[in-house]
Design an enzyme around this catalytic site. Structure first.
Site, PDB file in Angstrom:
ATOM      1  N   ASP A   1      -4.644  -5.805  -8.137  1.00  0.00           N
ATOM      2  CA  ASP A   1      -5.049  -5.154  -6.929  1.00  0.00           C
ATOM      3  C   ASP A   1      -5.197  -3.961  -7.042  1.00  0.00           C
ATOM      4  OD1 ASP A   1      -5.084  -4.934  -4.044  1.00  0.00           O
ATOM      5  OD2 ASP A   1      -3.063  -6.055  -3.822  1.00  0.00           O
TER       6      ASP A   1
ATOM      7  N   HIS B   1       0.890  -1.396  -0.015  1.00  0.00           N
ATOM      8  CA  HIS B   1       0.028  -0.087  -0.023  1.00  0.00           C
ATOM      9  C   HIS B   1       0.957   1.302   0.031  1.00  0.00           C
ATOM     10  CE1 HIS B   1      -2.784  -3.098   1.585  1.00  0.00           C
ATOM     11  NE2 HIS B   1      -3.803  -2.461   0.983  1.00  0.00           N
TER      12      HIS B   1
END
Length: 330
Positions: free
Chosen positions: A248, A180
């Site tokens: 993703d 992230h």
């Protein structure tokens, strides 16, 4: 109108007029929900119905409801679950049964409010150095255990009328940074990756949907797997995964370039669908501009995945909850 090769989130707990008009015009293939979108059963059921109404068909609605840290629907409205690895350790020799029950119960909760895709199981093999953000979300440090637990997870979801998404292809377990925020790089020999990291995905290549890993394997390519034609070719040919592949979250900081550049690169590499999660309208407009209508191959993969949607099998929920509690000593 053909669906576009993208999945979007929305900003809040109710669809705004701007979002409704945008989704009606763009026609994303599906939607994904997060904690920011969730209050209670009645509100969530209305939101899922409104999202589908905006595109005019029973579009798939996704969520990350793994249990543990990654669980968007929480107590007191829904049951809180242990992280998968912690539950397996608690259940000991009954881990497979406990994993099935856990995921059958999760599927029941999702199906009740109109959510029909869960972004799990994780087929990533964990390592001593695996980043804490990932570690106890996974199922084990050996291929056989990981595959067996993934199979039980898939079975539990499908029995509950929910479709699984296998992640993170081709393997994310060796990541030592959080994708992230940073781009993980794993520099090990290809033979070792094939024997361990990639092996569960090869054994599970019949699952109909998968999600990429934002990770670099220099032995394969110097680009992240999500945007690497070489990695995507390996996933299709060597791992043999022929299902629908979504990225993703394309807005994760592991990827470089603008949101539009990342989206275009992932589709050019061979992903079928761009997954965009943050619900920010400016981002969604930019992503939509580079995501065309699904081509015939993408549509065929999508149709094959959705064909597995089914009415949940009958289950005594109270008995299942009680059995799970007994197995994990709760």
């Amino acid at each position: 109108m053909a669906s576009r090769s993208v999945i979007f989130g929305c900003e809040g707990t109710a669809l705004t007029p701007e979002e409704r008009a945008f989704f009606q015009d763009v026609q994303p293939w599906g939607f994904i929900l997060f904690a920011r979108n969730i209050v209670d059963r009645a509100q969530l059921s209305k939101l899922t119905a409104d999202l589908r109404d905006s595109v005019g068909w029973h579009a798939p609605i996704l969520i990350d409801q793994e249990g543990g840290r990654v669980q968007r629907m929480r107590a007191p409205e829904w049951r809180d679950y242990l992280p998968a690895l912690d539950q397996m350790e608690a259940a000991g020799g009954h881990a497979a049964r406990a994993i099935y029950l856990r995921n059958r119960l999760i599927a029941e909760e999702l199906h009740e409010v109109g959510i029909d895709v869960n972004c799990a199981p994780l087929a990533d093999v964990i390592w001593p150095e695996s980043h804490p953000v990932l570690r106890n979300r996974c199922y084990g440090d050996d291929v056989d255990t990981v595959v067996a637990m993934c199979r039980e997870t898939v079975r539990g979801f499908l029995d509950g009328g929910v479709l699984p998404v296998l992640k993170h292809i081709p393997g994310y377990g060796r990541a030592v940074v959080d994708g992230h925020k940073d781009l993980p790089t794993v520099d090990v020999p290809l033979a070792e990756l094939q024997a361990l990291d990639f092996a569960p995905f090869k054994q599970l290549n019949d699952v109909k949907m998968g999600m990429t890993a934002h990770i670099v394997f220099p032995v394969v390519d110097d680009l992240p797997a999500t945007t690497s034609p070489k990695a995507m070719t390996m996933i299709r040919e060597d791992i043999g995964f022929q299902g629908l592949i979504m990225t993703d979250d394309i807005s994760m900081e592991a990827l470089s370039g603008t949101i539009a550049q990342r989206s275009a690169a992932s589709l050019e590499a061979g992903c079928d669908i761009v997954l965009h999660c943050n619900g920010e309208m400016a981002d969604m407009v930019a992503v939509a501009e580079v995501c065309p209508a699904m081509n015939s191959l993408q549509q065929a993969r999508a149709d094959a995945a959705l064909a597995e949607r089914q009415t949940p099998t009958e289950i005594d929920i109270s008995a299942a909850k009680a059995e799970l509690e007994t197995l994990i000593g709760g």
